[in-house]
Scaffold this active site. Sequence first.
Site, short mmCIF file in Angstrom:
data_model
loop_
_atom_site.label_atom_id
_atom_site.label_comp_id
_atom_site.label_asym_id
_atom_site.label_seq_id
_atom_site.Cartn_x
_atom_site.Cartn_y
_atom_site.Cartn_z
CE1 TYR B 89 1.35 -58.81 5.05
CE2 TYR B 89 -0.86 -58.39 5.17
CZ TYR B 89 0.52 -59.50 5.21
OH TYR B 89 -0.56 -61.08 5.48
CB SER B 172 2.55 -49.29 3.86
OG SER B 172 1.75 -49.91 4.79
CD GLN B 173 5.10 -56.39 2.17
OE1 GLN B 173 4.31 -57.02 3.10
NE2 GLN B 173 4.27 -56.39 1.49
CG ASP B 258 0.60 -45.73 10.85
OD1 ASP B 258 -0.66 -46.24 10.38
OD2 ASP B 258 1.69 -45.70 9.45
CG HIS B 288 -0.47 -46.59 8.07
ND1 HIS B 288 0.65 -47.13 7.99
CD2 HIS B 288 -0.71 -47.70 5.91
CE1 HIS B 288 1.35 -48.26 7.06
NE2 HIS B 288 0.47 -48.40 6.14
#
Lengths: 304, 309
Positions: B89, B172-173, B258, B288
């Site tokens: 992100y 992640s993203q 996370d 995460h």
Amino acid sequence: MSTSADARPQNFDAYWQDTLAELGRLPAAPEVEEIPFRSTEFATAYGVRLTSIGPYRIFGYLSIPRGQGPFPVRYFLPRYGSVADLVPQGTSNGQRQRYVTFALCARGQRRSDQPYAASFPGQLTDCIDDPSSYIYRGIVADCCRGLEYLLTRPEVDPQRVAAIGADMALITAALCPRITHLVYTPVIFHRALERAAATQAYPLEELNDYLRQRPERRDQVLETLAYYDASHFAPMVGARTLLMAEAGSSPLGPSALEPLVQSIKSSTDVHESENSGYRDGAYSELWLSRELGVAEPSLPAHWR
Amino acid sequence: MTIQANPAEFVSSVKRPADIDAFWADVLAQTAQIPLQADVSYDPLRSSPQVDVYQVHYTSLDHVGIAGWYARPANHAGQLPGLLVVPGYSMEPLIPKNWAARGYAAFSVAPRGKLRSNGQFNPGYPGLLTHGIVDRNTYIYRGFYMDSCRGVDFLVSRDEVDADRLGVTGHSQGGGLSVVVAALRPEIKVATSGAPFLCGFMDAIELTDGYPYQEIADYLRLHPESLQQVTDTVAYFDGISLAPKVTCPIIVNIGLQDSTCPPETGYALFRAMGSEDKQLYDYDGFGHDANNAVHTGIIESFLAQHLEP
């Protein structure tokens, strides 16, 4: 001329005194504007604009808890990359209930990118062949200016001011003795060129890229990096310190960093990474809340 | 915050819109009508003796200019497998030299709003996640997803890329985008998704108070009247809604602690995936990072098994 980052430049102190003196000649001229979008029932968010050397306008996200202060401070120093978050990703927004938080966007980062918008990769080697014009000289000044501004806020408890971050956190704590606590994660500025030779990963790969194109400038790069190497700042740090080391035999692991730790002037704890953002993050959070005398740590729900 | 005692049993609130397939078919068709106009220029500064690096620019939905980094082995014979690398992100897209060194033609895309793709559109961070969020036809991720999907178009446009060996990977993203690209582009033959974001949007704002999901909570605090519109919009973009369309082999890794992308949403995503060849790695004691220190090797082996670099 120094030819190794291990060698402290003869004019190291003068270089940084000149930088801080240049900063001191410029008024901060703060502009403070509430950001309702990021304000909550427990904290008010502000955008703060300040003048740093150049002169150059920089931005920071300030959050003040509602209620009676003064409050301890978490000063989040900029890391390598274009984005500085209001509070670091992965941490609890609830920390803003108990702490004044300030996240600085140094020159080149988003919101401090007019007129200079840094490239990533690119910023690490921007003017690296000349210590006087190296981009990080201005970035360090930005970090010091942010602290100065923070300390003007009546909501701040000056006895509990923690700097949190990577290389800029250490350097700011070294240059600004009013920082009382430091959570420092070494990333770039420690034996940088030596470590770059063993990796293709950015940001250190920037140094390799630069020197592949301009091998004749190696000595100049080394000279500049010597003004930023952690080993020269560590003896100046008087803040109670937590050093977040990498795991095992890494060049940023506990053994390799032992000389650096020993040289830090103040009492220092070292945490060896468990390669887990959860375990490392929880350790840091508990250390910080304990050291700052905050009864309840601000742990995200999944860490409790 | 209300987290699950057993996140594996979490039941997501995401409701797959009845017309979601038609919605995305229309967006893909609109995108396909726009010529890619790929511009590829060798970057001597970022290249090394082992890896050639190129700066890439192409045109995407809404005629937005998109940038990316393309890296391939400096010396190669025959065609290469193509690997699309999708970004997190708030991070900047990485130059995929590591993948090129492993024998892939790797393309790392900077969807709109990222540096080098922000000349026409730049909502900033925080801000991107809620930009246009009250309308599925204007929500930023409509274009953002297409920018990522167009990375497939770029890879197949290259003579040196074997269009039958295409993969996508991200964390992640990037983990969420991997799912999106695998769902929307059948050319993708294998995918990996780490700590996926963009999955269970409305669940996540109840499960964590951390950013970036906190951006949606911030938005709804200021605009509580928009709750239903926001819920309706993100359902079209939710990885859990798109996951049934993922049919290629895929691995997913999540961390059970996370605090950015809650593990509850990772389990829900995995259950919804249509692929018969799927595996979940759920790591207790990790956040995460989702045990990247170890799992990176698993990703490398999995992609190599399917793409044969």
